[in-house]
Design a protein around this motif. Structure first.
Motif, PDB file in Angstrom:
ATOM      1  N   SER A  91     -13.282  14.253   9.601  1.00 47.64           N
ATOM      2  CA  SER A  91     -14.478  13.167   9.822  1.00 47.64           C
ATOM      3  C   SER A  91     -14.632  12.756   8.229  1.00 47.64           C
ATOM      4  O   SER A  91     -14.567  13.614   7.175  1.00 47.64           O
ATOM      5  N   ARG A  92     -15.280  11.472   7.993  1.00 48.85           N
ATOM      6  CA  ARG A  92     -15.543  10.918   7.013  1.00 48.85           C
ATOM      7  C   ARG A  92     -16.632  11.686   6.141  1.00 48.85           C
ATOM      8  O   ARG A  92     -16.533  11.999   4.838  1.00 48.85           O
ATOM      9  N   THR A  93     -17.542  12.242   7.287  1.00 50.52           N
ATOM     10  CA  THR A  93     -18.820  12.682   6.637  1.00 50.52           C
ATOM     11  C   THR A  93     -18.363  14.329   5.911  1.00 50.52           C
ATOM     12  O   THR A  93     -18.846  14.725   4.830  1.00 50.52           O
ATOM     13  N   ALA A  94     -17.456  14.803   6.672  1.00 45.86           N
ATOM     14  CA  ALA A  94     -17.012  16.134   6.293  1.00 45.86           C
ATOM     15  C   ALA A  94     -16.225  15.981   4.781  1.00 45.86           C
ATOM     16  O   ALA A  94     -16.199  16.943   4.078  1.00 45.86           O
ATOM     17  N   ALA A  95     -15.440  15.088   5.002  1.00 43.00           N
ATOM     18  CA  ALA A  95     -14.745  14.517   3.535  1.00 43.00           C
ATOM     19  C   ALA A  95     -15.528  14.721   2.339  1.00 43.00           C
ATOM     20  O   ALA A  95     -15.325  15.002   1.212  1.00 43.00           O
ATOM     21  N   ASP A 142     -27.695  17.683  13.652  1.00 41.03           N
ATOM     22  CA  ASP A 142     -28.535  16.632  14.080  1.00 41.03           C
ATOM     23  C   ASP A 142     -29.280  16.004  13.122  1.00 41.03           C
ATOM     24  O   ASP A 142     -29.895  16.708  12.137  1.00 41.03           O
ATOM     25  N   THR A 143     -29.186  14.661  13.037  1.00 35.94           N
ATOM     26  CA  THR A 143     -29.949  14.051  11.995  1.00 35.94           C
ATOM     27  C   THR A 143     -31.148  14.144  11.884  1.00 35.94           C
ATOM     28  O   THR A 143     -31.762  14.583  10.509  1.00 35.94           O
ATOM     29  N   PRO A 144     -32.129  14.153  12.924  1.00 36.06           N
ATOM     30  CA  PRO A 144     -33.420  14.347  12.541  1.00 36.06           C
ATOM     31  C   PRO A 144     -33.616  15.634  11.986  1.00 36.06           C
ATOM     32  O   PRO A 144     -34.631  15.850  11.323  1.00 36.06           O
ATOM     33  N   LEU A 145     -32.982  16.834  12.428  1.00 33.88           N
ATOM     34  CA  LEU A 145     -33.231  18.161  11.971  1.00 33.88           C
ATOM     35  C   LEU A 145     -33.088  18.165  10.382  1.00 33.88           C
ATOM     36  O   LEU A 145     -33.705  18.707   9.527  1.00 33.88           O
ATOM     37  N   ARG A 146     -31.980  17.420  10.102  1.00 32.71           N
ATOM     38  CA  ARG A 146     -31.151  17.449   8.640  1.00 32.71           C
ATOM     39  C   ARG A 146     -32.326  16.618   7.795  1.00 32.71           C
ATOM     40  O   ARG A 146     -32.647  17.193   6.784  1.00 32.71           O
ATOM     41  N   LEU A 147     -32.874  15.776   8.259  1.00 34.68           N
ATOM     42  CA  LEU A 147     -33.944  14.908   7.516  1.00 34.68           C
ATOM     43  C   LEU A 147     -35.180  15.915   7.184  1.00 34.68           C
ATOM     44  O   LEU A 147     -35.550  15.680   6.084  1.00 34.68           O
ATOM     45  N   GLN A 148     -35.615  16.437   8.158  1.00 39.77           N
ATOM     46  CA  GLN A 148     -36.557  17.323   8.065  1.00 39.77           C
ATOM     47  C   GLN A 148     -36.209  18.484   7.094  1.00 39.77           C
ATOM     48  O   GLN A 148     -37.230  18.823   6.304  1.00 39.77           O
ATOM     49  N   ALA A 149     -35.270  19.217   6.997  1.00 36.82           N
ATOM     50  CA  ALA A 149     -34.868  20.028   6.387  1.00 36.82           C
ATOM     51  C   ALA A 149     -34.647  19.849   4.846  1.00 36.82           C
ATOM     52  O   ALA A 149     -35.098  20.066   4.066  1.00 36.82           O
ATOM     53  N   CYS A 150     -34.099  18.337   4.724  1.00 40.51           N
ATOM     54  CA  CYS A 150     -33.915  18.008   3.435  1.00 40.51           C
ATOM     55  C   CYS A 150     -35.275  17.809   2.921  1.00 40.51           C
ATOM     56  O   CYS A 150     -35.496  17.974   1.510  1.00 40.51           O
ATOM     57  N   ALA A 151     -36.222  16.946   3.462  1.00 42.02           N
ATOM     58  CA  ALA A 151     -37.531  16.771   3.039  1.00 42.02           C
ATOM     59  C   ALA A 151     -38.446  17.806   2.852  1.00 42.02           C
ATOM     60  O   ALA A 151     -39.335  17.997   1.738  1.00 42.02           O
ATOM     61  N   ALA A 152     -37.937  19.171   3.304  1.00 38.16           N
ATOM     62  CA  ALA A 152     -38.714  20.389   3.085  1.00 38.16           C
ATOM     63  C   ALA A 152     -38.186  21.118   1.734  1.00 38.16           C
ATOM     64  O   ALA A 152     -38.542  22.239   1.388  1.00 38.16           O
ATOM     65  N   GLY A 153     -36.891  20.276   1.116  1.00 41.20           N
ATOM     66  CA  GLY A 153     -36.381  21.049   0.042  1.00 41.20           C
ATOM     67  C   GLY A 153     -35.346  22.060   0.078  1.00 41.20           C
ATOM     68  O   GLY A 153     -34.888  22.650  -0.688  1.00 41.20           O
ATOM     69  N   LEU A 154     -34.804  22.044   1.555  1.00 41.48           N
ATOM     70  CA  LEU A 154     -33.791  22.924   1.906  1.00 41.48           C
ATOM     71  C   LEU A 154     -32.627  22.970   1.023  1.00 41.48           C
ATOM     72  O   LEU A 154     -31.695  23.674   0.676  1.00 41.48           O
ATOM     73  N   GLY A 155     -31.919  21.616   0.913  1.00 43.47           N
ATOM     74  CA  GLY A 155     -31.076  21.497   0.129  1.00 43.47           C
ATOM     75  C   GLY A 155     -30.754  19.795   0.148  1.00 43.47           C
ATOM     76  O   GLY A 155     -31.323  18.934   0.768  1.00 43.47           O
ATOM     77  N   VAL A 156     -29.709  19.255  -0.685  1.00 40.91           N
ATOM     78  CA  VAL A 156     -29.512  17.823  -0.718  1.00 40.91           C
ATOM     79  C   VAL A 156     -28.570  17.565   0.629  1.00 40.91           C
ATOM     80  O   VAL A 156     -27.721  18.423   1.187  1.00 40.91           O
ATOM     81  N   ALA A 157     -28.729  16.373   1.382  1.00 40.69           N
ATOM     82  CA  ALA A 157     -28.158  16.234   2.478  1.00 40.69           C
ATOM     83  C   ALA A 157     -27.725  14.568   2.560  1.00 40.69           C
ATOM     84  O   ALA A 157     -28.437  13.638   2.065  1.00 40.69           O
ATOM     85  N   ILE A 158     -26.544  14.441   3.479  1.00 41.86           N
ATOM     86  CA  ILE A 158     -26.309  12.933   3.598  1.00 41.86           C
ATOM     87  C   ILE A 158     -26.951  12.697   4.795  1.00 41.86           C
ATOM     88  O   ILE A 158     -27.203  13.113   5.783  1.00 41.86           O
ATOM     89  N   LEU A 159     -27.585  11.428   4.536  1.00 45.13           N
ATOM     90  CA  LEU A 159     -28.420  10.803   5.697  1.00 45.13           C
ATOM     91  C   LEU A 159     -28.404   9.384   5.627  1.00 45.13           C
ATOM     92  O   LEU A 159     -28.246   8.963   4.294  1.00 45.13           O
ATOM     93  N   PRO A 160     -28.760   8.710   6.792  1.00 48.87           N
ATOM     94  CA  PRO A 160     -28.938   7.209   6.684  1.00 48.87           C
ATOM     95  C   PRO A 160     -30.141   6.850   5.860  1.00 48.87           C
ATOM     96  O   PRO A 160     -31.263   7.582   5.987  1.00 48.87           O
ATOM     97  N   CYS A 161     -29.897   5.538   5.158  1.00 44.54           N
ATOM     98  CA  CYS A 161     -30.943   5.050   4.376  1.00 44.54           C
ATOM     99  C   CYS A 161     -32.325   4.770   5.132  1.00 44.54           C
ATOM    100  O   CYS A 161     -33.347   4.863   4.598  1.00 44.54           O
TER     101      CYS A 161
END
Length: 314
Positions: free
Chosen positions: A193-197, A214-233
């Motif tokens: 996948s392009r995201t994995a690459a 799951d994008t909503p989970l990744r968004l929430q975790a990123c906002a909480a400072g867990l790490g840098v994440a790939i997300l839709p703008c």
């Protein structure tokens, strides 16, 4: 001789089409054990094995190939019956799309409801491709060119931009992110996948801090400072406390609105399709990441301007 159970035959067809027991069960909304029992019952009625379990999924036996081909004709006839009964007014219109796109649609649900009085909007967040021909949904919003699936009416909506985000607490405004030291939130995608690459290019050989597909989970975790994440703008730019730290233009995707031509004249379906198209026109800048902030340099290369959206057609 007792006739076969259509439910058993549908379980067999779902596994064949999905390519695995697990995905076939998900498509039917059943447990894997239930689907396995139904396929075994269908094989017992046939009198021989139709499927062989393999590490990479399933494989049809010669008899299985013949049965699967026969079922395709029966399934098409069943689809025609379902579509024929759709001539009556449809009051609930189901929209299947990704979880990240559902975030945007939910945020604008009041406007969509106001534009479609009398229509109950049902959002079905799923990465699985639900069938419009089989009436698993009335409208689909799909990323990239939709697959061939009978007679479809397709409209390009907008380009969806993907970028790299971090919490302000992790990468304060005005600082240059050091990606070699920052924790990264991974995704459970195939290696191709392009995201994995893109993540491998950023992560190197480092393990991710967590894997959240799951994008909503990744968004929430990123906002909480867990790490840098790939997300839709959209919706990341609208999330308080998040900062876009790098562009990833190679991950841009086109969103398409898809309906089956048999439902193109349905008033509720058409009304919601037009309301969705209008929403995407209004949100085009946000989807491209251009509405709330200046562009950020693409990861690893010099800054460049965002591409203009393509024209849309039915």
């Amino acid at each position: 001789m007792k006739d076969f159970s259509w439910d058993d035959a549908k379980a067999f067809a779902a596994v064949v089409e999905a390519g695995s027991w697990r995905r076939g069960a998900q498509r039917l909304g059943l447990g894997a054990a239930t689907v396995s029992r139904r396929v075994e019952a269908f094989e017992a009625w046939i009198g021989e094995k139709l499927l062989e379990r393999r590490p990479d999924g399933v494989r049809l036996t010669p008899r299985g190939e013949a049965v699967a081909a026969a079922l395709d004709g029966m399934r098409e006839a069943a689809d025609q019956v379902r579509r024929a009964t759709a001539a009556r007014p449809v009051e609930t219109v189901r929209v299947t799309t990704t979880a990240s796109m559902c975030l945007m649609l939910t945020r604008h649900l009041p406007a969509l409801m106001a534009a479609t009085p009398g229509v109950v909007i049902s959002l079905l967040p799923s990465r699985a491709v639900l069938s419009l021909a089989r009436r698993e949904a009335e409208i689909a919003i799909r990323m990239r060119t939709p697959p061939a699936e009978g007679k479809l009416v397709i409209r390009r909506l907008a380009t969806v931009r993907i970028a790299l985000y971090a919490a302000e607490t992790l990468v304060p405004t005005g600082t240059v992110p050091d990606f070699s030291a920052l924790p990264i939130i991974g995704v459970a995608r195939s290696e191709q996948s392009r995201t994995a690459a893109a993540l491998r290019r950023i992560l190197g050989d480092r393990p991710p801090a967590a894997i959240l597909d799951d994008t909503p989970l990744r968004l929430q975790a990123c906002a909480a400072g867990l790490g840098v994440a790939i997300l839709p703008c959209q919706p990341a730019d609208a999330t308080p406390g998040l900062r876009r730290v790098a562009e990833l233009p190679e991950l841009d995707e086109d969103a398409f609105l898809v309906i089956h031509e048999d439902l193109a004249a349905s008033r509720p379906v058409r009304a919601l399709a037009e309301a969705l198209a209008a929403l995407f026109r209004r949100e085009r800048a946000a989807l491209l990441g251009q509405s709330t902030m200046k562009s950020v340099a693409p990861f690893g290369v010099e800054e460049r301007c965002a591409a203009s959206p393509k024209s849309e057609t039915w």
